[in-house]
Design a protein around this motif. Structure first.
Motif, PDB file in Angstrom:
ATOM      1  N   TYR A  11     -14.201  11.573   1.603  1.00  0.00           N
ATOM      2  CA  TYR A  11     -13.864  10.884   0.360  1.00  0.00           C
ATOM      3  C   TYR A  11     -14.642  11.447  -0.825  1.00  0.00           C
ATOM      4  CZ  TYR A  11     -10.950   7.501   2.737  1.00  0.00           C
ATOM      5  OH  TYR A  11      -9.934   6.915   3.464  1.00  0.00           O
ATOM      6  N   ALA A  12     -15.823  12.022  -0.577  1.00  0.00           N
ATOM      7  CA  ALA A  12     -16.552  12.684  -1.667  1.00  0.00           C
ATOM      8  C   ALA A  12     -15.786  13.908  -2.159  1.00  0.00           C
ATOM      9  CB  ALA A  12     -17.950  13.081  -1.187  1.00  0.00           C
ATOM     10  N   VAL A  13     -15.253  14.695  -1.230  1.00  0.00           N
ATOM     11  CA  VAL A  13     -14.438  15.858  -1.617  1.00  0.00           C
ATOM     12  C   VAL A  13     -13.174  15.410  -2.335  1.00  0.00           C
ATOM     13  CG1 VAL A  13     -13.103  17.819  -0.735  1.00  0.00           C
ATOM     14  CG2 VAL A  13     -15.346  17.293   0.240  1.00  0.00           C
ATOM     15  N   ALA A  14     -12.529  14.363  -1.821  1.00  0.00           N
ATOM     16  CA  ALA A  14     -11.321  13.845  -2.462  1.00  0.00           C
ATOM     17  C   ALA A  14     -11.626  13.355  -3.875  1.00  0.00           C
ATOM     18  CB  ALA A  14     -10.726  12.716  -1.625  1.00  0.00           C
ATOM     19  N   ALA A  15     -12.786  12.714  -4.065  1.00  0.00           N
ATOM     20  CA  ALA A  15     -13.170  12.225  -5.388  1.00  0.00           C
ATOM     21  C   ALA A  15     -13.398  13.389  -6.349  1.00  0.00           C
ATOM     22  CB  ALA A  15     -14.430  11.367  -5.285  1.00  0.00           C
ATOM     23  N   ALA A 256      -3.542   0.823   3.166  1.00  0.00           N
ATOM     24  CA  ALA A 256      -4.208   1.923   2.460  1.00  0.00           C
ATOM     25  C   ALA A 256      -3.194   2.915   1.904  1.00  0.00           C
ATOM     26  CB  ALA A 256      -5.166   2.636   3.411  1.00  0.00           C
ATOM     27  N   ILE A 257      -2.145   3.204   2.683  1.00  0.00           N
ATOM     28  CA  ILE A 257      -1.161   4.192   2.252  1.00  0.00           C
ATOM     29  C   ILE A 257      -0.356   3.690   1.066  1.00  0.00           C
ATOM     30  CG2 ILE A 257       0.895   5.465   2.979  1.00  0.00           C
ATOM     31  CD1 ILE A 257      -0.255   5.426   5.826  1.00  0.00           C
ATOM     32  N   THR A 258       0.016   2.421   1.100  1.00  0.00           N
ATOM     33  CA  THR A 258       0.895   1.885   0.057  1.00  0.00           C
ATOM     34  C   THR A 258       0.142   1.336  -1.141  1.00  0.00           C
ATOM     35  OG1 THR A 258       0.924  -0.295   1.135  1.00  0.00           O
ATOM     36  CG2 THR A 258       2.645   1.269   1.754  1.00  0.00           C
ATOM     37  N   LEU A 259      -1.193   1.369  -1.122  1.00  0.00           N
ATOM     38  CA  LEU A 259      -1.938   0.800  -2.235  1.00  0.00           C
ATOM     39  C   LEU A 259      -1.599   1.507  -3.546  1.00  0.00           C
ATOM     40  CD1 LEU A 259      -4.066  -1.257  -3.112  1.00  0.00           C
ATOM     41  CD2 LEU A 259      -5.785   0.525  -2.785  1.00  0.00           C
ATOM     42  N   GLY A 260      -1.424   2.827  -3.480  1.00  0.00           N
ATOM     43  CA  GLY A 260      -1.064   3.560  -4.680  1.00  0.00           C
ATOM     44  C   GLY A 260       0.250   3.095  -5.267  1.00  0.00           C
ATOM     45  N   PHE A 261       1.234   2.804  -4.407  1.00  0.00           N
ATOM     46  CA  PHE A 261       2.518   2.302  -4.889  1.00  0.00           C
ATOM     47  C   PHE A 261       2.376   0.894  -5.452  1.00  0.00           C
ATOM     48  CE2 PHE A 261       3.501   5.382  -1.546  1.00  0.00           C
ATOM     49  CZ  PHE A 261       4.355   6.236  -2.235  1.00  0.00           C
ATOM     50  N   ILE A 262       1.505   0.082  -4.845  1.00  0.00           N
ATOM     51  CA  ILE A 262       1.274  -1.270  -5.355  1.00  0.00           C
ATOM     52  C   ILE A 262       0.682  -1.203  -6.756  1.00  0.00           C
ATOM     53  CG2 ILE A 262      -0.071  -3.382  -5.029  1.00  0.00           C
ATOM     54  CD1 ILE A 262       0.117  -2.894  -2.015  1.00  0.00           C
ATOM     55  N   VAL A 263      -0.318  -0.328  -6.944  1.00  0.00           N
ATOM     56  CA  VAL A 263      -0.955  -0.198  -8.246  1.00  0.00           C
ATOM     57  C   VAL A 263       0.034   0.299  -9.289  1.00  0.00           C
ATOM     58  CG1 VAL A 263      -2.703   1.065  -9.540  1.00  0.00           C
ATOM     59  CG2 VAL A 263      -3.256   0.135  -7.294  1.00  0.00           C
ATOM     60  N   SER A 264       0.816   1.347  -8.945  1.00  0.00           N
ATOM     61  CA  SER A 264       1.786   1.880  -9.907  1.00  0.00           C
ATOM     62  C   SER A 264       2.844   0.848 -10.247  1.00  0.00           C
ATOM     63  CB  SER A 264       2.439   3.148  -9.341  1.00  0.00           C
ATOM     64  OG  SER A 264       3.162   2.865  -8.154  1.00  0.00           O
ATOM     65  N   VAL A 305      -8.029   3.491  -5.529  1.00  0.00           N
ATOM     66  CA  VAL A 305      -7.269   3.826  -4.321  1.00  0.00           C
ATOM     67  C   VAL A 305      -8.184   4.440  -3.260  1.00  0.00           C
ATOM     68  CG1 VAL A 305      -5.400   5.258  -3.398  1.00  0.00           C
ATOM     69  CG2 VAL A 305      -5.109   4.083  -5.588  1.00  0.00           C
ATOM     70  N   LEU A 306      -9.090   5.339  -3.678  1.00  0.00           N
ATOM     71  CA  LEU A 306     -10.001   5.964  -2.721  1.00  0.00           C
ATOM     72  C   LEU A 306     -10.933   4.941  -2.082  1.00  0.00           C
ATOM     73  CD1 LEU A 306     -11.008   9.269  -4.577  1.00  0.00           C
ATOM     74  CD2 LEU A 306      -9.550   9.052  -2.560  1.00  0.00           C
ATOM     75  N   VAL A 307     -11.486   4.057  -2.885  1.00  0.00           N
ATOM     76  CA  VAL A 307     -12.393   3.032  -2.344  1.00  0.00           C
ATOM     77  C   VAL A 307     -11.639   2.109  -1.396  1.00  0.00           C
ATOM     78  CG1 VAL A 307     -13.784   1.015  -2.947  1.00  0.00           C
ATOM     79  CG2 VAL A 307     -13.998   3.113  -4.278  1.00  0.00           C
ATOM     80  N   ALA A 308     -10.424   1.712  -1.789  1.00  0.00           N
ATOM     81  CA  ALA A 308      -9.634   0.836  -0.921  1.00  0.00           C
ATOM     82  C   ALA A 308      -9.306   1.533   0.398  1.00  0.00           C
ATOM     83  CB  ALA A 308      -8.356   0.405  -1.623  1.00  0.00           C
ATOM     84  N   ASN A 309      -8.958   2.821   0.338  1.00  0.00           N
ATOM     85  CA  ASN A 309      -8.683   3.565   1.567  1.00  0.00           C
ATOM     86  C   ASN A 309      -9.918   3.670   2.443  1.00  0.00           C
ATOM     87  OD1 ASN A 309      -5.894   5.302   1.880  1.00  0.00           O
ATOM     88  ND2 ASN A 309      -6.260   4.681  -0.232  1.00  0.00           N
ATOM     89  N   PHE A 310     -11.074   3.882   1.833  1.00  0.00           N
ATOM     90  CA  PHE A 310     -12.320   3.965   2.599  1.00  0.00           C
ATOM     91  C   PHE A 310     -12.627   2.647   3.299  1.00  0.00           C
ATOM     92  CE2 PHE A 310     -17.018   3.462   2.624  1.00  0.00           C
ATOM     93  CZ  PHE A 310     -17.309   4.436   3.578  1.00  0.00           C
TER      94      PHE A 310
END
Length: 328
Positions: A11-15, A256-264, A305-310
């Motif tokens: 997640y550090a690399v992703a950030a 975790a996968i759909t959180l991005g769609f929820i936010v958008s 999204v990254l924190v929620a996935n973590f």
């Protein structure tokens, strides 16, 4: 511990990738916020080259070549200094975001948790009692799962404000009230947040219910569930501790996968209701080519999204220890 360190490294690399993309992408958009501000200032008098450089520095756009700007960007980011907003000039971007974030966190956070909990609970009961009355709602859940956020928002907006005067049509509160923990403001904020919250729940609860119901039906045919029933355990114990605990695993990963769609989707909903959250603020930033504000909002969404996935990864390894053992 190794499992946790691997997750943190990933997640550090992703950030870092998200931060870099957040720096590059706005600069690929046509338009120059500095020139936009210069043209506004030119209406009241001539501007100089020194004013242009000062404006670029104030907006957090850095100076020199792209690499130098990237260094300035990382340095400012470490200080949580995103510059000034051209939309709300001379307000700081951090102040604008700080004003919008609580509205989105409270509304989207509570509504999303409610829809997930309600959908999983209904799906568990529908799958456990196949063919019952609750299971007959599955076609309706399928329809709700296909409903776009903006469509549900427009329908609710029309019904609850034009057909029946049940709720305010826009905004987050009555602007005649003072913002704070006082009764009039809190009641007004709740009244303005009801329709946006219902929109999120209606548009997302069906998907959670449908997914959980199908997994419950599949899990009930497993040997360990049949063995638990043969032991004479109470039906509630079998449903919760044996069937539901295993059936919920795909839903936990799916969250975790759909959180991005929820936010958008919630951002679009905020625009429809003119709700003073991140979505409405982002619309103003895009309309005015406000690069610093766009960068701050994109970064907030990405890190959310990254924190929620973590956190979901950690929860998944707790619910199913086999995944932790496989990566250790």
């Amino acid at each position: 511990m190794r499992h946790l360190l691997r997750k943190l490294g990933f997640y550090a690399v992703a950030a870092w990738i998200a931060v870099t993309l957040n720096f590059v992408l706005p600069r690929l958009i046509p338009g120059d916020p500095v020139q936009l501000m210069m043209s506004r200032m030119a209406a009241s008098g001539p501007v100089t080259e020194g004013q242009e450089k000062a404006m670029a520095a104030m907006l957090g756009l850095g100076h020199g070549n792209l690499l130098q700007q990237y260094g300035d960007y990382l340095s400012s980011l470490a200080r949580l200094d995103f510059g000034l907003s051209t939309t709300y000039y001379p307000a700081k971007v951090s102040d604008v975001v700080a004003h919008a974030v609580p509205w989105t966190i409270v509304l989207v956070g509570l509504a999303t948790l409610l829809s997930v909990a309600l959908g999983i609970t209904l799906g568990t009961l529908a799958g456990w009692r196949r063919g019952g009355r609750l299971d007959a709602l599955v076609p309706s859940a399928t329809f709700l799962a296909a409903v776009p956020y903006f469509w549900a928002a427009l329908i609710l907006l029309y019904l609850c404000t034009q057909v029946w005067a049940l709720a305010p049509s826009s905004g987050g509160y009555d602007e005649t009230y003072t913002i704070g923990l006082n009764t009039r403001f809190v009641v007004s904020a709740v009244q303005h947040g009801v329709l946006p919250a219902i929109t999120i729940v209606v548009a997302s609860v069906g998907g959670w219910m449908l997914g959980m119901r199908n997994m419950m039906v599949s899990t009930l045919a497993e040997d360990y569930v049949i063995a638990a029933e043969a032991k004479g355990l109470r039906p509630r114990t079998v449903m919760v501790r044996y069937a539901a605990r295993n059936a919920v695993l795909p839903s936990v990963a799916g969250f975790a996968i759909t959180l991005g769609f929820i936010v958008s989707g919630s951002l679009v909903m905020e625009i429809v209701f003119s709700y003073p959250g991140m979505g409405y603020t982002l619309l103003q930033a895009v309309t005015n080519n406000d690069y610093p504000l766009m960068q701050a909002i994109f970064l907030m969404i990405t890190f959310a999204v990254l924190v929620a996935n973590f956190l979901v990864d950690l929860l998944y390894s707790f619910v199913d220890p086999r995944t932790r053992e496989a990566t250790s």
